[in-house]
Design a protein around this motif. Sequence first.
Motif, PDB file in Angstrom:
ATOM      1  N   ARG A  17       3.997   6.235   6.738  1.00 21.49           N
ATOM      2  CA  ARG A  17       3.280   6.434   5.477  1.00 21.49           C
ATOM      3  C   ARG A  17       4.170   7.115   4.437  1.00 21.49           C
ATOM      4  N   LEU A  21       4.728   5.548   0.890  1.00 22.45           N
ATOM      5  CA  LEU A  21       3.886   6.073  -0.173  1.00 22.45           C
ATOM      6  C   LEU A  21       4.567   6.307  -1.510  1.00 22.45           C
ATOM      7  N   LEU A  25       2.874   4.270  -4.358  1.00 22.56           N
ATOM      8  CA  LEU A  25       2.000   4.970  -5.296  1.00 22.56           C
ATOM      9  C   LEU A  25       2.546   4.936  -6.720  1.00 22.56           C
ATOM     10  N   GLN A  36      -7.387   8.175 -10.015  1.00 22.01           N
ATOM     11  CA  GLN A  36      -7.233   9.195  -8.988  1.00 22.01           C
ATOM     12  C   GLN A  36      -7.688   8.626  -7.642  1.00 22.01           C
ATOM     13  N   LEU A  37      -7.379   9.362  -6.588  1.00 24.96           N
ATOM     14  CA  LEU A  37      -7.740   8.921  -5.246  1.00 24.96           C
ATOM     15  C   LEU A  37      -9.245   8.701  -5.123  1.00 24.96           C
ATOM     16  N   VAL A  38     -10.053   9.559  -5.727  1.00 27.66           N
ATOM     17  CA  VAL A  38     -11.506   9.402  -5.659  1.00 27.66           C
ATOM     18  C   VAL A  38     -11.948   8.114  -6.353  1.00 27.66           C
ATOM     19  N   HIS A  39     -11.223   7.693  -7.393  1.00 30.27           N
ATOM     20  CA  HIS A  39     -11.535   6.420  -8.054  1.00 30.27           C
ATOM     21  C   HIS A  39     -11.316   5.259  -7.093  1.00 30.27           C
ATOM     22  N   VAL A  40     -10.170   5.270  -6.427  1.00 33.71           N
ATOM     23  CA  VAL A  40      -9.854   4.187  -5.489  1.00 33.71           C
ATOM     24  C   VAL A  40     -10.850   4.200  -4.331  1.00 33.71           C
ATOM     25  N   ALA A  41     -11.175   5.387  -3.820  1.00 37.54           N
ATOM     26  CA  ALA A  41     -12.162   5.486  -2.735  1.00 37.54           C
ATOM     27  C   ALA A  41     -13.502   4.918  -3.183  1.00 37.54           C
ATOM     28  N   TYR A  44     -13.476   1.193  -3.121  1.00 32.52           N
ATOM     29  CA  TYR A  44     -13.621   0.679  -1.756  1.00 32.52           C
ATOM     30  C   TYR A  44     -15.060   0.802  -1.264  1.00 32.52           C
ATOM     31  N   ARG A 112       0.705  -2.608  -1.027  1.00 31.57           N
ATOM     32  CA  ARG A 112       0.867  -1.816   0.193  1.00 31.57           C
ATOM     33  C   ARG A 112       1.438  -2.686   1.312  1.00 31.57           C
TER      34      ARG A 112
END
Length: 155
Positions: A17, A21, A25, A36-41, A44, A112
């Motif tokens: 990773r 990364l 990234l 942000q990571l929360v947006h991508v989460a 999903y 990825r």
Amino acid sequence: MSTPDSDRVAEEIGAVRRALLSEFLVSVVRGVGDLQLVHVATLYVLDAGRTPTVKDLADHVGRSVSATSRMVEQLVAKGLVGRREDTEDRRAKRVHLTDEGREFLRGFELRRAEAQLELMAYLSEEDQRTVARSTTLLAEAARRHRDERRGTTGE
């Protein structure tokens, strides 16, 4: 798997990773800017076919309703998610992934995968086949895990 084996595998996954990364990234950030990571989460979560209310989404991602509402606004502005009226409660709004959001996630996954394939180029052909087979096994396990969770959570 024993604890020492599990720890070793976790360390090896971490090494892979870390190798992937930084470049991955950076390419993602260049493509979408300030996600942000929360947006991508969140994308999903919605990609799984859910169309939650903002409150349901807030509960799912562990954020306040107001923070989640602001985040949804940002994603709507980027064209990645949409909102529509709840058919049963006209006061509630349902959040859904747009075609652009789906395209973003597929592009995210493609970048990825390309980074992982770049690392695999450093392996022998035999080792590449081993990694490809292992990846297939993990994908099959992931599908079973997803299906089992959907069966127990009713999603």
